[in-house]
Design a protein around this motif. Structure first.
Motif, PDB file in Angstrom:
ATOM      1  N   LEU A 178      -2.703  -4.777 -16.793  1.00 31.31           N
ATOM      2  CA  LEU A 178      -2.653  -4.259 -15.423  1.00 31.31           C
ATOM      3  C   LEU A 178      -2.298  -5.360 -14.423  1.00 31.31           C
ATOM      4  CD1 LEU A 178      -3.274  -1.517 -13.985  1.00 31.31           C
ATOM      5  CD2 LEU A 178      -5.491  -2.492 -13.407  1.00 31.31           C
ATOM      6  N   VAL A 179      -2.854  -6.548 -14.602  1.00 27.61           N
ATOM      7  CA  VAL A 179      -2.559  -7.667 -13.711  1.00 27.61           C
ATOM      8  C   VAL A 179      -1.064  -7.987 -13.734  1.00 27.61           C
ATOM      9  CG1 VAL A 179      -2.862 -10.162 -13.423  1.00 27.61           C
ATOM     10  CG2 VAL A 179      -4.851  -8.708 -13.739  1.00 27.61           C
ATOM     11  N   ASP A 180      -0.479  -7.975 -14.937  1.00 21.94           N
ATOM     12  CA  ASP A 180       0.953  -8.248 -15.052  1.00 21.94           C
ATOM     13  C   ASP A 180       1.768  -7.219 -14.285  1.00 21.94           C
ATOM     14  OD1 ASP A 180       0.615 -10.505 -16.631  1.00 21.94           O
ATOM     15  OD2 ASP A 180       0.644  -9.372 -18.488  1.00 21.94           O
ATOM     16  N   ALA A 181       1.394  -5.953 -14.401  1.00 22.42           N
ATOM     17  CA  ALA A 181       2.121  -4.895 -13.707  1.00 22.42           C
ATOM     18  C   ALA A 181       1.966  -5.026 -12.190  1.00 22.42           C
ATOM     19  CB  ALA A 181       1.634  -3.523 -14.178  1.00 22.42           C
ATOM     20  N   LEU A 182       0.779  -5.355 -11.730  1.00 21.13           N
ATOM     21  CA  LEU A 182       0.545  -5.507 -10.291  1.00 21.13           C
ATOM     22  C   LEU A 182       1.405  -6.615  -9.693  1.00 21.13           C
ATOM     23  CD1 LEU A 182      -3.345  -5.110 -10.147  1.00 21.13           C
ATOM     24  CD2 LEU A 182      -1.682  -3.639  -9.010  1.00 21.13           C
ATOM     25  N   ASN A 183       1.656  -7.639 -10.476  1.00 22.73           N
ATOM     26  CA  ASN A 183       2.455  -8.753  -9.972  1.00 22.73           C
ATOM     27  C   ASN A 183       3.924  -8.399  -9.796  1.00 22.73           C
ATOM     28  OD1 ASN A 183       0.574 -10.844  -9.511  1.00 22.73           O
ATOM     29  ND2 ASN A 183       0.387 -11.162 -11.699  1.00 22.73           N
ATOM     30  N   LEU A 184       4.337  -7.247 -10.319  1.00 21.37           N
ATOM     31  CA  LEU A 184       5.712  -6.794 -10.131  1.00 21.37           C
ATOM     32  C   LEU A 184       5.924  -6.233  -8.727  1.00 21.37           C
ATOM     33  CD1 LEU A 184       6.192  -4.902 -13.525  1.00 21.37           C
ATOM     34  CD2 LEU A 184       7.053  -7.176 -12.942  1.00 21.37           C
ATOM     35  N   LEU A 185       4.839  -6.016  -7.996  1.00 20.55           N
ATOM     36  CA  LEU A 185       4.947  -5.362  -6.687  1.00 20.55           C
ATOM     37  C   LEU A 185       5.395  -6.288  -5.578  1.00 20.55           C
ATOM     38  CD1 LEU A 185       1.725  -3.134  -6.819  1.00 20.55           C
ATOM     39  CD2 LEU A 185       4.094  -2.453  -7.261  1.00 20.55           C
ATOM     40  N   GLY A 186       5.277  -7.593  -5.788  1.00 20.23           N
ATOM     41  CA  GLY A 186       5.740  -8.518  -4.755  1.00 20.23           C
ATOM     42  C   GLY A 186       4.747  -8.657  -3.621  1.00 20.23           C
ATOM     43  N   THR A 187       5.119  -8.197  -2.441  1.00 23.68           N
ATOM     44  CA  THR A 187       4.301  -8.380  -1.237  1.00 23.68           C
ATOM     45  C   THR A 187       2.887  -7.828  -1.409  1.00 23.68           C
ATOM     46  OG1 THR A 187       6.301  -8.152   0.084  1.00 23.68           O
ATOM     47  CG2 THR A 187       4.211  -7.993   1.256  1.00 23.68           C
ATOM     48  N   THR A 188       1.888  -8.623  -1.057  1.00 28.15           N
ATOM     49  CA  THR A 188       0.496  -8.203  -1.182  1.00 28.15           C
ATOM     50  C   THR A 188       0.071  -7.288  -0.031  1.00 28.15           C
ATOM     51  OG1 THR A 188      -1.797  -9.010  -1.162  1.00 28.15           O
ATOM     52  CG2 THR A 188      -0.156 -10.387  -0.055  1.00 28.15           C
ATOM     53  N   THR A 189      -0.869  -6.392  -0.299  1.00 33.25           N
ATOM     54  CA  THR A 189      -1.411  -5.538   0.766  1.00 33.25           C
ATOM     55  C   THR A 189      -2.206  -6.359   1.776  1.00 33.25           C
ATOM     56  OG1 THR A 189      -3.354  -5.023  -0.603  1.00 33.25           O
ATOM     57  CG2 THR A 189      -1.525  -3.467  -0.682  1.00 33.25           C
ATOM     58  N   TYR A 190      -2.567  -7.598   1.419  1.00 37.64           N
ATOM     59  CA  TYR A 190      -3.274  -8.457   2.374  1.00 37.64           C
ATOM     60  C   TYR A 190      -2.373  -8.911   3.511  1.00 37.64           C
ATOM     61  CZ  TYR A 190      -7.583  -8.602  -0.284  1.00 37.64           C
ATOM     62  OH  TYR A 190      -8.754  -8.248  -0.891  1.00 37.64           O
ATOM     63  N   SER A 191      -1.090  -8.592   3.427  1.00 29.39           N
ATOM     64  CA  SER A 191      -0.183  -8.880   4.538  1.00 29.39           C
ATOM     65  C   SER A 191      -0.290  -7.836   5.650  1.00 29.39           C
ATOM     66  CB  SER A 191       1.260  -8.933   4.036  1.00 29.39           C
ATOM     67  OG  SER A 191       1.663  -7.671   3.534  1.00 29.39           O
ATOM     68  N   MET A 192      -1.002  -6.741   5.384  1.00 32.28           N
ATOM     69  CA  MET A 192      -1.153  -5.674   6.377  1.00 32.28           C
ATOM     70  C   MET A 192      -2.222  -6.053   7.405  1.00 32.28           C
ATOM     71  SD  MET A 192       0.982  -3.234   5.570  1.00 32.28           S
ATOM     72  CE  MET A 192       0.421  -1.583   6.001  1.00 32.28           C
ATOM     73  N   PRO A 193      -2.044  -5.668   8.662  1.00 32.08           N
ATOM     74  CA  PRO A 193      -3.012  -6.012   9.717  1.00 32.08           C
ATOM     75  C   PRO A 193      -4.432  -5.547   9.382  1.00 32.08           C
ATOM     76  CG  PRO A 193      -1.010  -5.101  10.672  1.00 32.08           C
ATOM     77  CD  PRO A 193      -0.894  -4.898   9.188  1.00 32.08           C
ATOM     78  N   GLY A 194      -5.385  -6.444   9.533  1.00 34.99           N
ATOM     79  CA  GLY A 194      -6.793  -6.112   9.339  1.00 34.99           C
ATOM     80  C   GLY A 194      -7.266  -6.112   7.903  1.00 34.99           C
ATOM     81  N   LEU A 245      -2.965   1.382   1.771  1.00 40.18           N
ATOM     82  CA  LEU A 245      -2.067   0.401   2.374  1.00 40.18           C
ATOM     83  C   LEU A 245      -0.759   0.294   1.601  1.00 40.18           C
ATOM     84  CD1 LEU A 245      -4.651  -2.368   3.281  1.00 40.18           C
ATOM     85  CD2 LEU A 245      -3.460  -0.851   4.850  1.00 40.18           C
ATOM     86  N   ARG A 246      -0.851   0.362   0.282  1.00 45.47           N
ATOM     87  CA  ARG A 246       0.367   0.309  -0.526  1.00 45.47           C
ATOM     88  C   ARG A 246       1.256   1.509  -0.228  1.00 45.47           C
ATOM     89  NH1 ARG A 246       2.976  -3.756  -2.399  1.00 45.47           N
ATOM     90  NH2 ARG A 246       1.015  -4.641  -3.166  1.00 45.47           N
ATOM     91  N   GLN A 264       5.452   5.225 -10.386  1.00 45.95           N
ATOM     92  CA  GLN A 264       4.772   4.261 -11.247  1.00 45.95           C
ATOM     93  C   GLN A 264       3.746   3.444 -10.471  1.00 45.95           C
ATOM     94  OE1 GLN A 264       8.471   2.466 -12.660  1.00 45.95           O
ATOM     95  NE2 GLN A 264       7.875   2.937 -14.768  1.00 45.95           N
ATOM     96  N   VAL A 265       4.050   3.109  -9.222  1.00 43.86           N
ATOM     97  CA  VAL A 265       3.093   2.362  -8.394  1.00 43.86           C
ATOM     98  C   VAL A 265       1.811   3.170  -8.211  1.00 43.86           C
ATOM     99  CG1 VAL A 265       2.645   1.400  -6.104  1.00 43.86           C
ATOM    100  CG2 VAL A 265       4.849   0.999  -7.216  1.00 43.86           C
ATOM    101  N   MET A 266       1.960   4.452  -7.931  1.00 46.69           N
ATOM    102  CA  MET A 266       0.782   5.295  -7.744  1.00 46.69           C
ATOM    103  C   MET A 266      -0.012   5.452  -9.039  1.00 46.69           C
ATOM    104  SD  MET A 266       0.566   5.894  -4.588  1.00 46.69           S
ATOM    105  CE  MET A 266       1.166   4.198  -4.456  1.00 46.69           C
ATOM    106  N   THR A 320       6.373  -0.270   6.621  1.00 47.02           N
ATOM    107  CA  THR A 320       5.694  -1.560   6.840  1.00 47.02           C
ATOM    108  C   THR A 320       5.691  -2.318   5.528  1.00 47.02           C
ATOM    109  OG1 THR A 320       4.270  -0.546   8.473  1.00 47.02           O
ATOM    110  CG2 THR A 320       3.581  -2.656   7.596  1.00 47.02           C
ATOM    111  N   GLY A 321       6.218  -3.519   5.555  1.00 45.17           N
ATOM    112  CA  GLY A 321       6.232  -4.330   4.340  1.00 45.17           C
ATOM    113  C   GLY A 321       7.406  -3.951   3.452  1.00 45.17           C
ATOM    114  N   THR A 322       7.482  -4.667   2.312  1.00 42.95           N
ATOM    115  CA  THR A 322       8.559  -4.420   1.363  1.00 42.95           C
ATOM    116  C   THR A 322       8.013  -4.426  -0.035  1.00 42.95           C
ATOM    117  OG1 THR A 322       9.035  -6.791   1.267  1.00 42.95           O
ATOM    118  CG2 THR A 322      10.311  -5.492   2.840  1.00 42.95           C
TER     119      THR A 322
END
Length: 231
Positions: free
Chosen positions: A166-182, A220-221, A92-94, A229-231
Motif C-alpha cells: 500500500l505504501v508503494d502505491a500511495l507514493n505513486l500519487l505525487g503531491t501530498t494532501t498535507y499541501s492543502m490549507p489547514g 482532500l484527495r 484506482q485512487v479511491m 486544487t493540487g495535482t
C-alpha cells in the motif's frame, strides 16, 4: 515479527551475492526505493538496459525485479514503451484510499492491543517531531514514519506485508494532501488522538481515530483530483 518499518523492508539488500535471486532482490529494492522517494515518478519509462548499466547487473535480475513490481501493481508493461511506473486512475485512487482506511484502522487496533512501551515511546517521539515540522513534504514523511511504527507495533505479519504494498502505491500519487490549507494542523491533531488511544490500549478508539484520519485525507484527495486544487 520484528520492529522494522514498512519502508525498510528489502531496501538494504546487498548486491555482492552472485546468485541471480539475490541480485533480483537488490534491483527490486533499489527500484522500489526510487519510486518511494519519487526519483522515479508515475509514467516514467523503465528500460532494462539502462537499469542494468546503472546498477551494474545483467538484464536478467532487472527483468525479474520488474516482473515482481508489476505483480505488486507498481509498474506495468505498456507496449511499445516497455515497463513504466504506474499512473493511477481516479477510480484506482479511491480504491486505494478505501483499502488504506481498512488497513490503517486495523493496524491501530492491533497496536493498541500489542504495542510495547518502547514502541509507544517511538510514536510519541515522532509526534514531537511532527509538532515542529513546517513543510508539507516534511510532515508527510514524518506521518509515514509514524504509521510505519504503528504497523510494526501491530505485530501481524500479513498486515505488515499488505501495508508495504500500500505504501508503494500511495507514493505513486505525487503531491501530498498535507499541501492543502489547514491539513498540517488537522493531521497532527488526528495523529495525536490515534497515539493517545494506542497508549491507553483503547483498541476501538484507536481504530476509529485512524479511520477518521484516513477519511479526512480521502476528502482532500478528492478535492485535489476533482476540485482543481493540487495535482
Amino acid at each position: 515479527m520484528n520492529d522494522k518499518s514498512a519502508a525498510s523492508v528489502g531496501d538494504n539488500e546487498p548486491a555482492v551475492d552472485t546468485g541471480q535471486g539475490s541480485l533480483a532482490q537488490y534491483v527490486y529494492a533499489q527500484l522500489r526505493q526510487e519510486i518511494r522517494s519519487r526519483q522515479l515518478a508515475s509514467g516514467d519509462r523503465l528500460r532494462e538496459v539502462d537499469i542494468a548499466e546503472r546498477l551494474a547487473v545483467s538484464r536478467t535480475p532487472v527483468r525479474e525485479a520488474l516482473k515482481r513490481l508489476e505483480a505488486e501493481g507498481v509498474v506495468r508493461f505498456a507496449p511499445p514503451r516497455g515497463f513504466v511506473v504506474v499512473q493511477l486512475s481516479a477510480k484506482q485512487v479511491m480504491e486505494l484510499y478505501a483499502m488504506r482506511k481498512v488497513l490503517v484502522g486495523a493496524a491501530a487496533r492491533f497496536a493498541a492491543e500489542q504495542a510495547s512501551p518502547i514502541e509507544i515511546l517511538s510514536m510519541q517521539q515522532v509526534l514531537s517531531q511532527l509538532e515542529k515540522a513546517k513543510t508539507p513534504d516534511e510532515v508527510a514523511g514524518l506521518n509515514r514514519r509514524l504509521h510505519e511504527i504503528i504497523v510494526a507495533a501491530a505485530h501481524n505479519e500479513y498486515l505488515y506485508k499488505s501495508a508495504n504494498v500500500l505504501v508503494d502505491a500511495l507514493n505513486l500519487l505525487g503531491t501530498t494532501t498535507y499541501s492543502m490549507p489547514g491539513r498540517i494542523k488537522a493531521g497532527l491533531k488526528e495523529n495525536k488522538e490515534i497515539v493517545a488511544c494506542i497508549a491507553r490500549h483503547d483498541a476501538d478508539g484507536a481504530e476509529r481515530a485512524a479511520q477518521a484520519h484516513v477519511g479526512a485525507a480521502t476528502e482532500l484527495r478528492l478535492q485535489m483530483l476533482f476540485g482543481g486544487t493540487g495535482t
